[in-house]
Design an enzyme around this catalytic site. Sequence first.
Site, PDB file in Angstrom:
ATOM      1  N   HIS A 175       1.396  -1.528   0.310  1.00 18.88           N
ATOM      2  CA  HIS A 175      -0.165   0.309   0.511  1.00 18.88           C
ATOM      3  C   HIS A 175       0.251   1.495   0.090  1.00 18.88           C
ATOM      4  O   HIS A 175       0.278   2.198  -0.711  1.00 18.88           O
ATOM      5  CB  HIS A 175      -0.696   0.056   1.330  1.00 18.88           C
ATOM      6  CG  HIS A 175      -2.073  -0.816   0.869  1.00 18.88           C
ATOM      7  ND1 HIS A 175      -3.335  -1.420   2.173  1.00 18.88           N
ATOM      8  CD2 HIS A 175      -2.351  -1.655  -0.070  1.00 18.88           C
ATOM      9  CE1 HIS A 175      -3.976  -1.799   1.559  1.00 18.88           C
ATOM     10  NE2 HIS A 175      -3.912  -1.813  -0.221  1.00 18.88           N
ATOM     11  N   ARG A 282     -12.332   0.675 -13.388  1.00 21.61           N
ATOM     12  CA  ARG A 282     -12.531  -0.685 -13.031  1.00 21.61           C
ATOM     13  C   ARG A 282     -13.728  -0.441 -11.697  1.00 21.61           C
ATOM     14  O   ARG A 282     -13.399   0.156 -10.767  1.00 21.61           O
ATOM     15  CB  ARG A 282     -11.314  -0.801 -12.276  1.00 21.61           C
ATOM     16  CG  ARG A 282      -9.931  -1.306 -13.255  1.00 21.61           C
ATOM     17  CD  ARG A 282      -8.287  -0.921 -12.163  1.00 21.61           C
ATOM     18  NE  ARG A 282      -7.790  -1.616 -13.118  1.00 21.61           N
ATOM     19  CZ  ARG A 282      -6.541  -1.786 -13.472  1.00 21.61           C
ATOM     20  NH1 ARG A 282      -6.211   0.129 -13.295  1.00 21.61           N
ATOM     21  NH2 ARG A 282      -5.141  -2.004 -14.219  1.00 21.61           N
ATOM     22  N   ARG A 318     -16.080  -1.265 -17.727  1.00 18.96           N
ATOM     23  CA  ARG A 318     -15.182  -2.866 -17.674  1.00 18.96           C
ATOM     24  C   ARG A 318     -16.752  -4.307 -16.747  1.00 18.96           C
ATOM     25  O   ARG A 318     -16.420  -3.224 -15.650  1.00 18.96           O
ATOM     26  CB  ARG A 318     -13.720  -3.341 -16.688  1.00 18.96           C
ATOM     27  CG  ARG A 318     -13.469  -4.564 -16.843  1.00 18.96           C
ATOM     28  CD  ARG A 318     -12.269  -4.818 -16.559  1.00 18.96           C
ATOM     29  NE  ARG A 318     -11.857  -4.666 -15.325  1.00 18.96           N
ATOM     30  CZ  ARG A 318     -10.368  -5.004 -13.995  1.00 18.96           C
ATOM     31  NH1 ARG A 318      -9.748  -4.934 -15.063  1.00 18.96           N
ATOM     32  NH2 ARG A 318     -10.357  -4.134 -13.544  1.00 18.96           N
ATOM     33  N   GLU A 412      -6.105 -10.632 -21.659  1.00 17.05           N
ATOM     34  CA  GLU A 412      -5.447 -10.875 -20.584  1.00 17.05           C
ATOM     35  C   GLU A 412      -4.833 -12.168 -20.269  1.00 17.05           C
ATOM     36  O   GLU A 412      -3.913 -12.821 -19.625  1.00 17.05           O
ATOM     37  CB  GLU A 412      -5.860 -10.547 -19.542  1.00 17.05           C
ATOM     38  CG  GLU A 412      -6.606  -9.083 -18.889  1.00 17.05           C
ATOM     39  CD  GLU A 412      -7.307  -8.732 -17.650  1.00 17.05           C
ATOM     40  OE1 GLU A 412      -7.328  -8.542 -17.164  1.00 17.05           O
ATOM     41  OE2 GLU A 412      -9.045 -10.104 -17.796  1.00 17.05           O
ATOM     42  N   ASN A 435      -1.093  -6.232 -17.364  1.00 14.18           N
ATOM     43  CA  ASN A 435      -0.391  -6.787 -15.813  1.00 14.18           C
ATOM     44  C   ASN A 435      -1.150  -8.171 -15.767  1.00 14.18           C
ATOM     45  O   ASN A 435       0.230  -9.615 -15.365  1.00 14.18           O
ATOM     46  CB  ASN A 435      -1.338  -6.061 -15.168  1.00 14.18           C
ATOM     47  CG  ASN A 435      -1.077  -4.699 -15.656  1.00 14.18           C
ATOM     48  OD1 ASN A 435      -0.390  -4.508 -15.467  1.00 14.18           O
ATOM     49  ND2 ASN A 435      -2.493  -3.899 -15.053  1.00 14.18           N
ATOM     50  N   ASP A 436      -1.941  -8.510 -16.274  1.00  9.41           N
ATOM     51  CA  ASP A 436      -2.267 -10.593 -15.803  1.00  9.41           C
ATOM     52  C   ASP A 436      -2.150 -10.469 -17.006  1.00  9.41           C
ATOM     53  O   ASP A 436      -1.488 -12.356 -17.037  1.00  9.41           O
ATOM     54  CB  ASP A 436      -3.788 -10.200 -16.256  1.00  9.41           C
ATOM     55  CG  ASP A 436      -4.867 -10.429 -15.062  1.00  9.41           C
ATOM     56  OD1 ASP A 436      -4.042 -11.062 -13.871  1.00  9.41           O
ATOM     57  OD2 ASP A 436      -5.780  -9.270 -14.614  1.00  9.41           O
ATOM     58  N   ARG A 446       1.556 -11.884 -10.233  1.00  9.81           N
ATOM     59  CA  ARG A 446       2.214 -10.281 -10.123  1.00  9.81           C
ATOM     60  C   ARG A 446       2.047  -9.508  -9.198  1.00  9.81           C
ATOM     61  O   ARG A 446       2.285  -8.895  -8.425  1.00  9.81           O
ATOM     62  CB  ARG A 446       1.023  -9.682 -11.118  1.00  9.81           C
ATOM     63  CG  ARG A 446      -0.168 -10.097 -10.594  1.00  9.81           C
ATOM     64  CD  ARG A 446      -1.528  -9.103 -11.543  1.00  9.81           C
ATOM     65  NE  ARG A 446      -1.897  -7.864 -11.499  1.00  9.81           N
ATOM     66  CZ  ARG A 446      -2.846  -7.374 -11.607  1.00  9.81           C
ATOM     67  NH1 ARG A 446      -3.748  -8.032 -13.128  1.00  9.81           N
ATOM     68  NH2 ARG A 446      -3.036  -6.191 -11.366  1.00  9.81           N
TER      69      ARG A 446
END
Length: 562
Positions: A175, A282, A318, A412, A435-436, A446
């Site tokens: 974080h 997202r 999405r 992805e 990313n995926d 990841r």
Amino acid sequence: MAAPGLAIGVAARLVVSEIAVEAAGRGVALETRALAEARRDIRQQLEAAAATGTAAQRSILGAHIALLDDPELSDAAERLIGEGFSAAHAWRQAVQGHVEVLRRTGDARLIERVDDLVDLERRVLLAIKGEAEAPPTLPKGAILLADDLLASQLIGLDASQIAGLCTARGGPTSHVAILAASMNLPALVAAGPGVAAITDGTPLILDADAGVLHVAPQPAELMAAETRLAARKARRMAAQAAAREDCRMADGTRIEVFANLASLAAAKAAVAAGAEGCGLLRTEFLFQDRPTAPTEDEQAASYQAIAEALDGRPLIIRTLDAGGDKPVDYLPIPPEDNPALGLRGVRVGLWKPDLLRAQLRAILRAGGPGQCRIMVPMVASLDELTAVRAMVEEARQALGRAQPVEVGVMIETPAAAVTADLIAAEADFLSIGSNDLAQYALAMDRGNPLLAAQVDGLHPAVLRLIGAAAAGGAAHRRMVGVCGGLASDLAAAPILIGLGVGELSATPAIVPELKALIRTLTMDACRDLAERAKAQASAAAVRALTLAAAAQASPQRKEAGA
Ligand code: PEP
Ligand code: MG
């Protein structure tokens, strides 16, 4: 590296003081009330901070609120109070017990929550004792050094006072790393025990791009860093001034630069930064850290507000990408050995069609004509798109919406990348989730901090998959975008464009610089670079190649790492 950038400053150490607690309680009623009041006060503080915080801060504070409300924690603490312990001791034991359970799972995703628990333990203990964490006095331009930092410590700091931060421990997906990036603070994490030996006031150069902390640099090094810093500032200001203009390459080719969003506030920031639309909303931000799913009306209102903030610009929404690294507590996903390979993304939507149906209806109700598009995550086969399309059509007819809506697919999985030609025959657009895609192509988690440096979307294997996806899209004249982290990486942009990507959806803050960079590129040079990149042996070799190409094209671009 945890957050990119360069900073010059002086060392200022942040030490977390120990909080001593008495074990013995002063009576069950008194201690129970003390704990309840402390939890209530902290809840109010967290909610107030979340109300004014950035999207990253809100999501982290939301996770803290969810932990504070976790009945397992409060039940455990109350049991200990009942055994005669003090509220503070009981809370500490309850939290530490939970930390141990998480650590024993060996699940990196759950272990990441340990930092949140430790943060919350501290906050509640201070509240029980009636003490407040005094904000540290830091010299202006301090480079903050710490063994590790808690998210609440970073949120409580005045970012304008700090030039950067460096921790001995921590992980690149922690974080603290996410917060530092959202605060535009250059940051290095997991720099090792050497950080402890640096004394306060020591001059430092923090080169987060190169992953290096220069301690007590020579005057010549300092001058060189100052020159770089001044050049960066000038470049950023020029980029910001031209941010609202269209994005065309030097040869006139149009490239769309969109932003990734997960809140209304981010939509406003993205428009100010010159984003030409949203390439990835997202929607998990509406579904996570709450006891039940949002209603159709709640979702529609949220999508509508974001569409309005975008003022007519395209909004790619999405559908819920739950599961895997995005747990949603109220979804009864059975325990899985490999959540990354389990019930996630579109698989969840098809498993719980009512949930997906409500979301599709909410999307169809939002935005101006043709503004909102639907994007399906984690697709592995064409039949998943076909199934979602049928649901979209059904919802559209039920709502009496005459206008068709575009339905696109996130690329992805390696399966989707290599069959992109089949998928593009039925999809309105493709968007690569690098990313995926990198995680699945390289078979590297990841979220694993030990592998973070290697899960690089510029690995030639990933680039070849992106090339295949772009070719598949081009065969059907579909727009192919990238909405994963690679789109925010200035070093990657020329290669992605050269591979056939026509839209980059990046974090809002980088949009001005991304547009400025694209304006200096030509398609011929990008294609040539992409071909050479695909032939390299490693991501590191691709990065070296892009640096060399940038240096040849212009010394300023070399400085940008692009
Ligand atoms: C991706 O995987 O690249 C992506 C954009 O989706 P997320 O990071 O939300 O999984
Ligand atoms: Mg993804």
